[in-house]
Write a protein that holds these residues in place. Structure first.
Motif, mmCIF file in Angstrom:
data_model
loop_
_atom_site.group_PDB
_atom_site.id
_atom_site.type_symbol
_atom_site.label_atom_id
_atom_site.label_comp_id
_atom_site.label_asym_id
_atom_site.label_seq_id
_atom_site.Cartn_x
_atom_site.Cartn_y
_atom_site.Cartn_z
ATOM 1 N N ALA A 603 36.434 32.756 39.972
ATOM 2 C CA ALA A 603 36.191 33.393 41.267
ATOM 3 C C ALA A 603 36.943 32.650 42.367
ATOM 4 C CB ALA A 603 34.704 33.430 41.573
ATOM 5 N N ILE A 604 37.137 31.353 42.185
ATOM 6 C CA ILE A 604 37.894 30.609 43.188
ATOM 7 C C ILE A 604 39.389 30.855 43.021
ATOM 8 C CG2 ILE A 604 38.493 28.301 44.004
ATOM 9 C CD1 ILE A 604 35.655 27.433 43.231
ATOM 10 N N MET A 605 39.860 30.851 41.790
ATOM 11 C CA MET A 605 41.295 31.040 41.534
ATOM 12 C C MET A 605 41.773 32.432 41.907
ATOM 13 S SD MET A 605 42.882 28.385 40.282
ATOM 14 C CE MET A 605 42.114 27.778 41.753
ATOM 15 N N LEU A 606 40.877 33.427 41.753
ATOM 16 C CA LEU A 606 41.270 34.830 41.952
ATOM 17 C C LEU A 606 40.619 35.459 43.172
ATOM 18 C CD1 LEU A 606 41.154 36.597 38.458
ATOM 19 C CD2 LEU A 606 43.136 36.107 39.847
ATOM 20 N N THR A 607 39.785 34.757 43.860
ATOM 21 C CA THR A 607 38.866 35.287 44.874
ATOM 22 C C THR A 607 37.776 36.098 44.158
ATOM 23 O OG1 THR A 607 39.850 37.455 45.345
ATOM 24 C CG2 THR A 607 40.766 35.574 46.556
ATOM 25 N N PRO A 608 36.605 36.205 44.766
ATOM 26 C CA PRO A 608 35.513 36.953 44.119
ATOM 27 C C PRO A 608 35.889 38.403 43.840
ATOM 28 C CG PRO A 608 34.663 35.637 45.923
ATOM 29 C CD PRO A 608 36.148 35.487 45.969
ATOM 30 N N VAL A 609 36.540 39.041 44.799
ATOM 31 C CA VAL A 609 36.950 40.428 44.555
ATOM 32 C C VAL A 609 37.921 40.471 43.381
ATOM 33 C CG1 VAL A 609 38.133 42.421 45.526
ATOM 34 C CG2 VAL A 609 36.600 41.081 46.955
ATOM 35 N N GLY A 610 38.792 39.479 43.316
ATOM 36 C CA GLY A 610 39.740 39.403 42.214
ATOM 37 C C GLY A 610 39.039 39.304 40.873
ATOM 38 N N LEU A 611 37.973 38.538 40.837
ATOM 39 C CA LEU A 611 37.225 38.390 39.583
ATOM 40 C C LEU A 611 36.665 39.737 39.125
ATOM 41 C CD1 LEU A 611 35.788 36.589 37.410
ATOM 42 C CD2 LEU A 611 33.903 36.383 39.009
ATOM 43 N N VAL A 612 36.048 40.457 40.059
ATOM 44 C CA VAL A 612 35.500 41.772 39.716
ATOM 45 C C VAL A 612 36.632 42.722 39.328
ATOM 46 C CG1 VAL A 612 34.093 43.685 40.529
ATOM 47 C CG2 VAL A 612 33.601 41.361 41.309
ATOM 48 N N ALA A 613 37.716 42.675 40.096
ATOM 49 C CA ALA A 613 38.850 43.551 39.805
ATOM 50 C C ALA A 613 39.413 43.254 38.427
ATOM 51 C CB ALA A 613 39.936 43.371 40.860
ATOM 52 N N ALA A 614 39.456 41.973 38.071
ATOM 53 C CA ALA A 614 39.982 41.603 36.759
ATOM 54 C C ALA A 614 39.096 42.184 35.663
ATOM 55 C CB ALA A 614 40.068 40.089 36.638
ATOM 56 N N TRP A 694 39.171 44.983 48.536
ATOM 57 C CA TRP A 694 40.402 44.191 48.532
ATOM 58 C C TRP A 694 40.912 43.929 49.940
ATOM 59 C CZ3 TRP A 694 42.267 40.764 45.610
ATOM 60 C CH2 TRP A 694 42.276 40.856 44.214
ATOM 61 N N GLN A 695 40.792 44.956 50.782
ATOM 62 C CA GLN A 695 41.387 44.826 52.116
ATOM 63 C C GLN A 695 40.850 43.617 52.874
ATOM 64 O OE1 GLN A 695 41.604 47.591 55.611
ATOM 65 N NE2 GLN A 695 42.316 48.933 53.975
ATOM 66 N N PRO A 696 39.511 43.551 53.084
ATOM 67 C CA PRO A 696 39.006 42.352 53.765
ATOM 68 C C PRO A 696 39.268 41.070 52.974
ATOM 69 C CG PRO A 696 37.208 43.750 53.000
ATOM 70 C CD PRO A 696 38.455 44.538 52.862
ATOM 71 N N MET A 697 39.235 41.162 51.644
ATOM 72 C CA MET A 697 39.470 39.956 50.837
ATOM 73 C C MET A 697 40.868 39.398 51.093
ATOM 74 S SD MET A 697 37.652 38.224 48.593
ATOM 75 C CE MET A 697 38.171 36.758 49.396
ATOM 76 N N ILE A 698 41.835 40.292 51.157
ATOM 77 C CA ILE A 698 43.203 39.857 51.400
ATOM 78 C C ILE A 698 43.288 39.190 52.773
ATOM 79 C CG2 ILE A 698 45.539 40.715 51.880
ATOM 80 C CD1 ILE A 698 45.014 42.830 49.677
ATOM 81 N N ILE A 699 42.670 39.837 53.756
ATOM 82 C CA ILE A 699 42.733 39.296 55.109
ATOM 83 C C ILE A 699 42.042 37.938 55.171
ATOM 84 C CG2 ILE A 699 41.954 39.657 57.480
ATOM 85 C CD1 ILE A 699 42.383 42.665 56.953
ATOM 86 N N VAL A 700 40.861 37.857 54.560
ATOM 87 C CA VAL A 700 40.116 36.598 54.614
ATOM 88 C C VAL A 700 40.895 35.476 53.914
ATOM 89 C CG1 VAL A 700 38.067 35.413 53.753
ATOM 90 C CG2 VAL A 700 37.842 37.616 54.879
ATOM 91 N N SER A 701 41.461 35.754 52.744
ATOM 92 C CA SER A 701 42.190 34.679 52.062
ATOM 93 C C SER A 701 43.362 34.209 52.894
ATOM 94 C CB SER A 701 42.721 35.102 50.694
ATOM 95 O OG SER A 701 41.996 36.126 50.149
ATOM 96 N N LEU A 702 44.131 35.159 53.403
ATOM 97 C CA LEU A 702 45.305 34.773 54.184
ATOM 98 C C LEU A 702 44.916 33.969 55.414
ATOM 99 C CD1 LEU A 702 47.927 37.559 54.684
ATOM 100 C CD2 LEU A 702 48.198 35.289 53.719
ATOM 101 N N LEU A 703 43.873 34.455 56.093
ATOM 102 C CA LEU A 703 43.423 33.739 57.288
ATOM 103 C C LEU A 703 42.992 32.323 56.912
ATOM 104 C CD1 LEU A 703 41.387 36.281 59.430
ATOM 105 C CD2 LEU A 703 43.532 35.161 60.003
ATOM 106 N N THR A 704 42.314 32.210 55.771
ATOM 107 C CA THR A 704 41.867 30.895 55.349
ATOM 108 C C THR A 704 43.059 29.958 55.139
ATOM 109 O OG1 THR A 704 40.090 32.026 54.218
ATOM 110 C CG2 THR A 704 40.378 29.703 53.704
ATOM 111 N N TYR A 705 44.084 30.417 54.424
ATOM 112 C CA TYR A 705 45.235 29.544 54.196
ATOM 113 C C TYR A 705 45.883 29.132 55.507
ATOM 114 C CZ TYR A 705 44.817 31.913 49.695
ATOM 115 O OH TYR A 705 44.341 32.463 48.543
#
Ligand code: GDD
Ligand code: MN
Length: 873
Positions: A603-614, A694-705
């Motif tokens: 969930a950390i490597m892929l983001t939580p949404v990524g984990l579900v999507a996977a 995915w949309q908010p997840m993408i935004i949140v990850s990018l903002l975090t970096y």
């Protein structure tokens, strides 16, 4: 053949006779077609020439009398009077050879295709006689169009189509590129398009009517088709508002820095002031048409997001100009503002105030988002590979590169070789050290893109690269230089070649497999899991089994082995130490069920949404495998994701894994995850929810970096450096260590030997950031019989040191007798003093961290060696 040929003309008097003669002399067209020439009020007698032909042949002249000539409008008028269902368009200047007409029209007549294009940019096609700048412009234009349209020559003027499509073109279509408009009418359901190679010849008579304004109009048209809002009207208003905003921005920034505010405080405050001003005016004035008049929360939050991105990026650029290029702050703010303006403008045009009537297709939206976000990520990386200080791990690998070898104890050598190459090219600095990571990041994107293209389509490929750019393991791999950087690139490359070899049956691809795999295994042994997966695939898949009887896979193995041989040679010379280390590390059985931790790590490597999507993606390929749809493709994805994943799951039953190990295995599944994002309607409710998430997840990850990087370099006003104070800021900390060393020298007359009291972090970071001449003599804690990885090889046991000893640690415990590193510490030191600490400040007085140190008069020698296994002969 029954078709209407439309020929637009503007001052083509000398071309009419040769063109029409040539068309009417063709046999393969029959005599049932009509020619409609649309003339835009030519002044050179073109209409008269046409009228002569009109008497004897099936030629019609449409005379336009609009106040402005326009190619697209002319063609639309021509289509309006066309008699037949199939329409072809060509230039009047003989650039398009009439001999190709039949080939162009036939597929549309037969209803095999909706549109056919005479293409210069596919094999067999070319452009003859154009000056270099025209060729270049045309290429650039085509390349831009390819972002939204999967045709090689979307700007061709030679094409045929079914007449009904003309009604789908947007009313405001103008300029030269009517074909592009036509191609985009497909919306979410793709058109059937065929390209036929042509030789485009430069005209013999007359001049080209294409001018700068046409090129600008083309750009504008592209942005509109891509779902943005742009008009010169909007753009100029935006520019005026922006210009006023710059004044406010610069004024506040200069005033605050003059008052002694930090770079971060000054630029963030001035940004907020200018941005509020800009938003108010832009929404009320520049983008007024797209604004409902009252405050819309959705729009306002989008504006905020774009603004924060722009602001964080500008901090990065400021830091880069000021710290890396030593540009004075008062000048650096200007380029930083320009970058902000570009992000703001694109963000406004495509995201805050997008075109709504008619809205671009979801597919196009995702493409534009992918391009924008991937561009942003690359820019962010490019700036921060120079600006951000090395983390200790990177400094340790840099130490590898200072002791170049065939391999190393705790990792294979690729990371060291990359750093060696980067610093040889770019010098002793962070940029040089991380250049290899940056390049690896681009290579990974490239291979993932083509891999996803081969499995699915171009839109999916673009979204795949987007996902790689924003999931934590992908983002980090292109920024920090660790073995994972080349590993991710090699993993993507190996997958790409394996797919070509196993699914597309290309024997050549096996060489790629050998090279990519060899390089990958030189980066990190985890890649071996792909080898196991490949073997399993070949055994399971009947078609692939054929390769067992061919030499190619064996050759691939041989190539990989040759590439890997440095590691084998090093191990032969060093008692198989690194293999022993890796096997004990993996084999250490803790009997501790850690599967829940593994899930958390994913969930950390892929983001939580990524984990579900996977999970959904795996389910989807498994379903298609069971339903026998595209079986081999599904099997490929299942095995190349499933085998490494299964290995990690089994391993997790016995003990915890390092958290980043699973990262690259998702490369095989990312294309499917990306494909599902586009397939909104085909799936059930949960998947729709996922697509929305995915949309908010993408935004949140990018903002975090962007936020973390800003914090680590410029800081965030009001947020102290509590979170980085053990492992980071070694640049300033090293300067302080050198100061302490000078103080010791003044008292004792001797320079101390510095001992980094951690496995390798402290010693490596001190070595990289050391500035003194001669450089500090640095050792690691293996002096006290503690494990210190490569330091045990570089600096094997010292008998005794008759110089002062300066112990440096990240935390006080590391310098204590009882804590790590063991009781040996005080026995081995001559007169050790007490543990001291110093606070480390940044040049502008901000507290960065604490440094712990301890001074002794000498070192007694390592008579008791507690770590036999690690000491080489
Ligand atoms: N009615 C009308 N109105 N016809 C026009 C106009 C106009 O405003 N402008 C140009 N034409 C006609 C020309 O008379 C010619 O028959 C054809 O359109 C193409 O114009 P050129 O001026 O010859 O264009 P080019 O050769 O520079 O550009 C060619 O290559 C481009 C790709 O880079 C054309 O094929 C373009 O359509 C194509 O996009
Ligand atoms: Mn021309």
């Amino acid at each position: 053949m029954q078709f209407s040929l439309i020929i637009p003309t503007l001052n083509e008097a000398d071309n009419i006779d040769p063109l029409l003669t040539s068309i009417f002399s063709l046999n393969d067209l029959g005599n049932q077609f009509e020619i409609i020439i649309v003339d835009d009020h030519s002044a050179d007698g073109t209409p008269d020439k046409i009228k002569q032909w009109q008497r004897t042949h099936n030629v019609h002249l449409v005379e336009r009398n609009a106040h402005q000539p326009d190619l697209t409008a002319s063609i639309i008028e021509g289509v309006a009077v066309a008699k037949y269902d199939v329409v072809a368009v060509m230039d009047a200047d003989l650039s398009h050879s009439p001999e190709k007409l039949a080939a162009l029209i036939q597929p549309v007549l037969a209803n095999q295709y909706d549109i056919t294009i005479g293409s210069r940019y596919i094999p067999g096609g070319d452009t003859i006689g154009w000056p270099f700048y025209r060729l270049w412009l045309s290429r650039a234009g085509g390349w831009l169009a390819r972002a939204i349209c999967d045709v090689n020559d979307a700007t061709s003027g030679f094409f045929a189509f079914r007449k009904e499509f003309i009604h789908r073109i947007t009313d405001n279509a103008r300029g030269y590129k009517i074909l592009l408009e036509l191609l985009m009418t497909g919306g979410n359901q793709p058109l059937r398009v065929k390209e036929i190679p042509i030789h485009f010849r430069n005209r013999l008579h007359g001049t080209s009517k294409l001018s700068l304004s046409h090129h600008l109009a083309y750009l504008q048209q592209l942005i509109i088709l891509a779902g943005g809002t742009i008009s010169f009207h909007t753009a100029s208003r935006f520019a005026i508002v922006g210009f006023l905003g710059v004044f406010i921005d610069v004024f506040i920034f200069q005033w605050l820095t003059g008052q002694g505010a930090s770079l971060a405080t000054a630029h963030i405050s001035s940004f907020i002031a200018a941005a509020s001003f800009n938003y108010t005016l832009n929404s009320k004035w520049s983008f007024r048409l797209h604004h409902a008049g009252h405050l819309q929360w959705n729009q306002f939050s989008r504006f905020l997001i774009v603004g924060i991105f722009a602001m964080l990026l500008r901090g990065a650029i400021l830091a880069w100009l000021v710290y890396t290029w030593n540009i004075a702050t008062e000048w650096a703010i200007f380029p930083a503002i320009i970058a902000t303006a570009i992000v703001n403008y694109l963000g406004s045009a495509f995201y805050v105030f997008p075109r709504t009537k008619p809205a671009a297709s979801t597919d196009t939206h995702w493409r534009i988002a992918a391009i924008g976000i991937v561009g942003f990520v690359i820019l962010l990386r490019l700036v921060y590979i120079s600006v951000a200080q090395l983390i200790p791990d990177e400094a340790y690998y840099w130490q590898y590169a200072q002791h170049m070898d065939l391999s190393f104890f705790d990792h294979p050598p690729m990371v060291a070789w990359l750093i060696w190459l980067g610093t040889t090219l770019a010098g002793h600095n962070e940029f040089g050290v991380r250049l290899g990571a940056f390049a690896s990041g681009l290579i990974a994107m490239g291979y993932l893109y083509t891999f996803a293209c081969n499995l699915y389509d171009k839109s999916t490929a673009m979204r795949s690269v987007l996902l790689l750019a924003i999931v934590p393991f992908g983002f980090a791999a292109g920024l920090a230089i660790t073995p994972d950087a080349p590993l991710v690139a090699a993993w993507a490359a190996t997958l790409y070649y394996l797919e070509r070899a196993l699914l597309a049956n290309r024997s050549q691809a096996w060489f790629g497999v050998g090279i990519a795999f060899g390089i990958g295994i030189l980066s990190k042994y985890t890649l071996g899991l792909l080898g196991i997966a490949a073997l399993i695939f070949i055994l399971v898949d009947a078609t692939a089994r054929y390769w067992l009887r061919r030499p190619h896979p064996y050759l691939a193995v041989l190539i990989a082995l040759i590439l890997f041989s440095p590691v084998i040679i090093w191990n032969i010379e060093n008692d198989w130490a690194s293999f022993a280390f890796q096997t004990t590390r993996v084999g250490k059985v803790h009997h501790e069920l850690s599967t829940h931790k593994l899930l958390l790590q994913i969930a950390i490597m892929l983001t939580p949404v990524g984990l579900v999507a996977a999970a959904f993606a795996l389910r989807s390929v498994t379903l298609s495998y069971c339903q026998r749809e595209e079986v081999r493709k599904a099997l490929f994805i299942i095995i190349f994701t499933g085998v490494p994943l299964a290995v990690f799951f089994v391993a997790s039953v016995f003990g915890p894994l390092r958290f980043h190990w699973t990262g690259p295995l998702w490369l095989a599944l990312i294309p499917t995850m990306a494909w599902m994002i586009g397939k909104r309607d085909q799936f059930k409710h949960a998947v729709n929810w996922l697509n929305t998430a995915w949309q908010p997840m993408i935004i949140v990850s990018l903002l975090t970096y962007a936020f973390i990087l800003h914090y680590a370099t410029l800081g965030i006003p009001g947020l102290p450096y509590q979170f980085l104070n053990e492992h980071y800021f070694w640049k300033e900390a090293t300067a302080e260590v050198e100061k302490i060393s000078d103080e010791i020298k003044q008292v004792t007359g001797e320079t101390p030997v510095v001992v980094g009291m951690s496995k390798w972090s402290v010693a490596s970071a001190l070595a990289f950031y050391g500035n003194s001449h001669p450089p500090l003599e640095i050792r690691s804690r293996n002096l006290f019989g503690e494990h210190a990885s490569m330091y045990s090889y570089w600096y094997p046991d010292e008998s005794s040191i008759h110089q002062p000893i300066l112990l440096v640690g990240m935390k006080p415990r590391a310098l204590e007798k009882a804590g790590s590193p063991s009781e040996n510490l005080e026995n081995k030191l001559v007169n050790p003093g007490k543990i001291n600490s110093r606070i480390i400040y940044r040049h502008d007085g901000i507290v960065l961290r604490t440094l712990y140190y301890r001074i002794a008069e000498g070192y007694r020698g390592s008579s008791i060696n507690t770590d036999k296994r690690l000491s080489p002969q």
